[in-house]
Design an enzyme around this catalytic site. Structure first.
Site, PDB file in Angstrom:
ATOM      1  N   GLY A  48       2.727  -1.316   4.244  1.00 38.67           N
ATOM      2  CA  GLY A  48       2.778   0.118   3.970  1.00 38.67           C
ATOM      3  C   GLY A  48       4.215   0.564   3.731  1.00 38.67           C
ATOM      4  N   GLY A  49       4.863   1.084   4.774  1.00 34.01           N
ATOM      5  CA  GLY A  49       6.201   1.674   4.645  1.00 34.01           C
ATOM      6  C   GLY A  49       7.200   0.796   3.889  1.00 34.01           C
TER       7      GLY A  49
ATOM      8  N   GLU B  57      -5.650  -5.251  10.170  1.00 31.01           N
ATOM      9  CA  GLU B  57      -4.644  -4.229  10.451  1.00 31.01           C
ATOM     10  C   GLU B  57      -4.975  -3.519  11.753  1.00 31.01           C
ATOM     11  OE1 GLU B  57      -2.515  -2.892   6.713  1.00 31.01           O
ATOM     12  OE2 GLU B  57      -4.324  -1.695   6.791  1.00 31.01           O
TER      13      GLU B  57
ATOM     14  N   HIS C 139      -9.375   1.033   4.356  1.00 25.44           N
ATOM     15  CA  HIS C 139      -8.139   1.247   5.115  1.00 25.44           C
ATOM     16  C   HIS C 139      -8.435   2.185   6.286  1.00 25.44           C
ATOM     17  CE1 HIS C 139      -4.097   2.480   6.201  1.00 25.44           C
ATOM     18  NE2 HIS C 139      -3.684   1.382   5.605  1.00 25.44           N
TER      19      HIS C 139
ATOM     20  N   SER D 289       3.146  -2.562  10.316  1.00 21.65           N
ATOM     21  CA  SER D 289       4.599  -2.608  10.533  1.00 21.65           C
ATOM     22  C   SER D 289       5.189  -3.976  10.223  1.00 21.65           C
ATOM     23  CB  SER D 289       4.948  -2.157  11.960  1.00 21.65           C
ATOM     24  OG  SER D 289       4.505  -0.824  12.174  1.00 21.65           O
TER      25      SER D 289
ATOM     26  N   ASN E 274       0.870  -1.185   0.000  1.00 26.42           N
ATOM     27  CA  ASN E 274       0.000   0.000   0.000  1.00 26.42           C
ATOM     28  C   ASN E 274       0.901   1.228   0.000  1.00 26.42           C
ATOM     29  OD1 ASN E 274      -1.909   1.985   0.393  1.00 26.42           O
ATOM     30  ND2 ASN E 274      -2.158   1.563   2.580  1.00 26.42           N
ATOM     31  N   TRP E 275       0.988   1.878  -1.159  1.00 26.42           N
ATOM     32  CA  TRP E 275       1.906   3.020  -1.271  1.00 26.42           C
ATOM     33  C   TRP E 275       1.369   4.266  -0.569  1.00 26.42           C
ATOM     34  CZ3 TRP E 275       3.669   3.222  -7.148  1.00 26.42           C
ATOM     35  CH2 TRP E 275       4.354   2.037  -7.450  1.00 26.42           C
ATOM     36  N   LYS E 276       0.084   4.252  -0.195  1.00 26.28           N
ATOM     37  CA  LYS E 276      -0.557   5.452   0.371  1.00 26.28           C
ATOM     38  C   LYS E 276      -0.316   6.623  -0.588  1.00 26.28           C
ATOM     39  CE  LYS E 276       0.496   3.541   4.885  1.00 26.28           C
ATOM     40  NZ  LYS E 276       0.128   3.623   6.269  1.00 26.28           N
TER      41      LYS E 276
ATOM     42  N   GLY F  70       2.212   1.895  10.700  1.00 29.84           N
ATOM     43  CA  GLY F  70       3.158   3.002  10.594  1.00 29.84           C
ATOM     44  C   GLY F  70       3.826   3.371  11.907  1.00 29.84           C
TER      45      GLY F  70
ATOM     46  N   GLU G 241      -6.905   4.574   7.525  1.00 33.28           N
ATOM     47  CA  GLU G 241      -6.686   6.012   7.272  1.00 33.28           C
ATOM     48  C   GLU G 241      -7.887   6.613   6.563  1.00 33.28           C
ATOM     49  OE1 GLU G 241      -2.890   5.563   5.368  1.00 33.28           O
ATOM     50  OE2 GLU G 241      -2.014   4.975   7.291  1.00 33.28           O
TER      51      GLU G 241
HETATM   52  C1  PEP Z   1      -0.722   0.017   5.851  1.00 31.34           C
HETATM   53  O1  PEP Z   1      -0.639   1.146   5.416  1.00 31.34           O
HETATM   54  O2  PEP Z   1      -1.698  -0.678   5.550  1.00 31.34           O
HETATM   55  C2  PEP Z   1       0.336  -0.490   6.721  1.00 31.34           C
HETATM   56  C3  PEP Z   1       0.239  -1.702   7.207  1.00 31.34           C
HETATM   57  O3  PEP Z   1       1.397   0.354   6.956  1.00 31.34           O
HETATM   58  P1  PEP Z   1       2.803  -0.040   7.677  1.00 31.34           P
HETATM   59  O4  PEP Z   1       3.268  -1.318   7.060  1.00 31.34           O
HETATM   60  O5  PEP Z   1       3.708   1.109   7.353  1.00 31.34           O
HETATM   61  O6  PEP Z   1       2.504  -0.188   9.125  1.00 31.34           O
END
Ligand code: PEP
Length: 244
Positions: free
Chosen positions: A227-228, A164, A95, A206, A11-13, A170, A97
């Site tokens: 994500g990251g 999640e 998601h 994470s 997920n590049w956000k 994050g 966010e």
């Molecule tokens: C996400 O954005 O869905 C996510 C899991 O982010 P991260 O891996 O950075 O925690």
């Protein structure tokens, strides 16, 4: 892991421009093991270059949101037909966010799920409790409410759930494999058994190259939503390899 094929999605956000997308997607697409399904969920302007760069490879391209209506006066929104017309494979819905900053509701998400399904798009439906909800002992009630719209899904092969925990996204605070496994098992049990057995449930929060293998070794964890670490090809591919 079970007979379910592992599925890892990045997920590049709101990261990477359209011009940065093609080269990055090509770098990912040439290195994918066959045993894992892999997707990138990219911002709207990156969809067309991602689809083009992934062409002829197994890498799948997802949007990060869509509107439930087929068309209309919804400024700034994008329909399922606009996504399929570009050759997009699926969409990430719900998601945290989007729930938190854009007031995405479970009712709207149920409509989005149905619209995506009707359009032939795959869906990753993200669910997860906040830290306050976990501390208040509300995790199971929250997950049950958030997954309700998915219970009517007709196409198990096109639906993926992403668990999640919001407190792990994050933050560098990953759920322990045991805690994540318990949530995955609970979620699977909420679905009708034919669907629960087949649907893939990704863990997100994470997930990194150094903790992926332990999480992915759990019987009900069928992949990851990253994500990251999905923004760095080497890290994302290391997680994909851990799922293989
Ligand atoms: C996400 O954005 O869905 C996510 C899991 O982010 P991260 O891996 O950075 O925690």
């Amino acid at each position: 892991m079970s007979g379910r094929r592992p599925f890892v999605a990045g997920n590049w956000k709101m990261h990477k421009t359209a011009s940065e997308t093609g080269g990055f997607v090509r770098e990912l697409a040439i290195s994918l093991p066959e045993s894992v399904e892999v997707a990138v969920c990219v911002p709207f302007p990156s969809l067309a270059p991602a689809v083009e760069a992934a062409g002829g490879t197994s890498l799948r391209v997802f949007a990060q949101n869509m509107h439930q209506a087929p068309q209309g006066a919804f400024t700034g929104e994008v329909s399922a037909a606009m996504l399929t017309d570009l050759g997009v494979d699926g969409v990430l819905l719900g998601h945290s966010e989007r729930r938190q900053y854009f007031a995405e509701t479970d009712a709207a998400l149920a409509e989005k799920l149905a619209a995506a399904d009707a359009a032939g798009l795959d869906v990753i439906l993200a669910v997860g409790e906040s830290e306050a909800e976990r501390e208040a002992g509300e995790t199971e009630a929250v997950l049950a409410r958030q997954i309700e719209g998915a219970r009517a899904a007709d196409h198990a092969d096109r639906l993926t759930i992403a668990y999640e925990p919001v407190w792990a996204i994050g933050t560098g605070r990953t759920a322990t494999p045991e805690l994540a496994e318990a949530a995955h098992r609970f979620l699977r049990g909420l679905l009708p058994s034919w669907l629960g057995e087949r649907v893939r449930i990704q863990y997100g929060g994470s997930m990194k190259p150094d903790n992926a293998a332990q999480l992915l070794a759990q019987p009900d964890i069928d992949g990851g939503l990253i994500g990251g670490a999905s923004l760095v090809a080497e890290d994302f591919l290391a997680i994909v390899r851990a799922a293989a």
